[in-house]
Design a protein around this motif. Structure first.
Motif, PDB file in Angstrom:
ATOM      1  N   SER A 142      19.320 -18.561  -6.187  1.00 48.78           N
ATOM      2  CA  SER A 142      18.003 -18.083  -5.796  1.00 48.78           C
ATOM      3  C   SER A 142      16.927 -18.843  -6.558  1.00 48.78           C
ATOM      4  O   SER A 142      17.067 -19.090  -7.748  1.00 48.78           O
ATOM      5  N   ILE A 143      15.876 -19.161  -5.868  1.00 50.23           N
ATOM      6  CA  ILE A 143      14.714 -19.799  -6.480  1.00 50.23           C
ATOM      7  C   ILE A 143      13.630 -18.741  -6.520  1.00 50.23           C
ATOM      8  O   ILE A 143      13.259 -18.179  -5.482  1.00 50.23           O
ATOM      9  N   VAL A 144      13.145 -18.447  -7.719  1.00 47.23           N
ATOM     10  CA  VAL A 144      12.198 -17.344  -7.871  1.00 47.23           C
ATOM     11  C   VAL A 144      10.788 -17.864  -8.133  1.00 47.23           C
ATOM     12  O   VAL A 144      10.590 -18.984  -8.590  1.00 47.23           O
ATOM     13  N   ARG A 145       9.826 -17.008  -7.835  1.00 46.74           N
ATOM     14  CA  ARG A 145       8.414 -17.323  -8.066  1.00 46.74           C
ATOM     15  C   ARG A 145       8.100 -17.100  -9.534  1.00 46.74           C
ATOM     16  O   ARG A 145       8.448 -16.066 -10.108  1.00 46.74           O
ATOM     17  N   GLU A 146       7.461 -18.070 -10.125  1.00 44.16           N
ATOM     18  CA  GLU A 146       7.075 -17.962 -11.530  1.00 44.16           C
ATOM     19  C   GLU A 146       5.892 -17.014 -11.660  1.00 44.16           C
ATOM     20  O   GLU A 146       4.981 -17.037 -10.843  1.00 44.16           O
ATOM     21  N   ARG A 147       5.920 -16.186 -12.692  1.00 44.64           N
ATOM     22  CA  ARG A 147       4.853 -15.209 -12.904  1.00 44.64           C
ATOM     23  C   ARG A 147       4.023 -15.521 -14.159  1.00 44.64           C
ATOM     24  O   ARG A 147       3.043 -14.855 -14.426  1.00 44.64           O
ATOM     25  N   THR A 148       4.429 -16.512 -14.925  1.00 47.08           N
ATOM     26  CA  THR A 148       3.714 -16.857 -16.143  1.00 47.08           C
ATOM     27  C   THR A 148       2.311 -17.354 -15.790  1.00 47.08           C
ATOM     28  O   THR A 148       2.147 -18.116 -14.829  1.00 47.08           O
ATOM     29  N   ALA A 149       1.329 -16.946 -16.577  1.00 50.68           N
ATOM     30  CA  ALA A 149      -0.057 -17.364 -16.330  1.00 50.68           C
ATOM     31  C   ALA A 149      -0.155 -18.886 -16.283  1.00 50.68           C
ATOM     32  O   ALA A 149       0.456 -19.583 -17.098  1.00 50.68           O
ATOM     33  N   GLU A 150      -0.880 -19.390 -15.332  1.00 42.12           N
ATOM     34  CA  GLU A 150      -1.150 -20.816 -15.154  1.00 42.12           C
ATOM     35  C   GLU A 150       0.063 -21.637 -14.722  1.00 42.12           C
ATOM     36  O   GLU A 150      -0.035 -22.850 -14.612  1.00 42.12           O
ATOM     37  N   GLU A 151       1.207 -21.023 -14.504  1.00 42.92           N
ATOM     38  CA  GLU A 151       2.395 -21.769 -14.053  1.00 42.92           C
ATOM     39  C   GLU A 151       2.352 -21.908 -12.545  1.00 42.92           C
ATOM     40  O   GLU A 151       2.352 -20.921 -11.822  1.00 42.92           O
ATOM     41  N   ARG A 152       2.297 -23.140 -12.081  1.00 38.31           N
ATOM     42  CA  ARG A 152       2.201 -23.390 -10.648  1.00 38.31           C
ATOM     43  C   ARG A 152       3.429 -24.131 -10.109  1.00 38.31           C
ATOM     44  O   ARG A 152       3.533 -24.375  -8.921  1.00 38.31           O
ATOM     45  N   ARG A 153       4.306 -24.522 -11.008  1.00 34.85           N
ATOM     46  CA  ARG A 153       5.475 -25.285 -10.582  1.00 34.85           C
ATOM     47  C   ARG A 153       6.501 -24.377  -9.894  1.00 34.85           C
ATOM     48  O   ARG A 153       6.484 -23.169 -10.047  1.00 34.85           O
TER      49      ARG A 153
END
Length: 180
Positions: free
Chosen positions: A1-12
């Motif tokens: 699974s490829i998950v959406r990053e939730r860290t602030a400013e993380e766009r990768r």
């Protein structure tokens, strides 16, 4: 699974649609959390087009695949979403991780694969690629920080007619320093 990053400013995103196409061609099934690629300008439709399945809940994204692929180290909340005995891969930087997080990964028997440590014949290709990118970004970021709008002195890195260019010192001559 490829998950959406939730860290602030993380766009990768950990895997692009093109990377997914290669993995699917090799026989893997891929689940992609809805919106995982949006910050990097990869809409869900591009993942669907190559055969990945979009999942709509965070819990399903973490629980569906045998391996969760992220960009950065999982947060404590994400560790709890990983199935016991599961696996996670990404830029984990475990040497700098809080002790509690390491203990949580261990107590849940999570296999952690750190991209930055993957070694192929004495070379770390992923770390090298990321260092190349960081090195190329350094002058761009330095120029931005020198702008008055960023609190800088209004220096133009390459100068203009009648104004000398900035003096730049790069410490280190590894991959990052050489690319800078």
């Amino acid at each position: 699974s490829i998950v959406r990053e939730r860290t602030a400013e993380e766009r990768r995103v950990a895997v692009t649609p093109r990377g997914c196409a290669s993995l699917i061609a090799a026989g893997h099934r891929l689940f992609v959390e809805a919106g995982a690629g949006e910050g990097a300008a990869y809409p869900d439709a591009e993942y669907e087009k190559v055969g990945a399945r979009i999942v709509w809940s965070r819990e399903e994204a973490f629980g569906r695949g045998d391996l969760v692929i992220k960009v950065s180290r999982p947060t404590p909340e994400e560790v709890e979403l990983l199935p016991v005995g599961g696996a996670v891969a990404g830029f984990l930087h475990l040497a700098a991780a809080p002790r509690e997080q390491l203990e949580s990964l261990g107590s849940r028997r999570i296999t952690a694969l750190a991209f930055e440590l993957l070694d192929v014949g004495g070379v770390r290709p992923i770390q090298t690629a990321m260092s190349e990118i960081a090195g190329r970004l350094c002058p761009q970021l330095a120029g931005r920080w020198l702008e008055t709008t960023s609190g800088g002195r209004g220096v133009l890195l390459n100068g203009v007619a009648g104004v000398a260019p900035a003096e730049v010192v790069i410490l280190g001559a590894g991959v990052l320093g050489t690319d800078a």
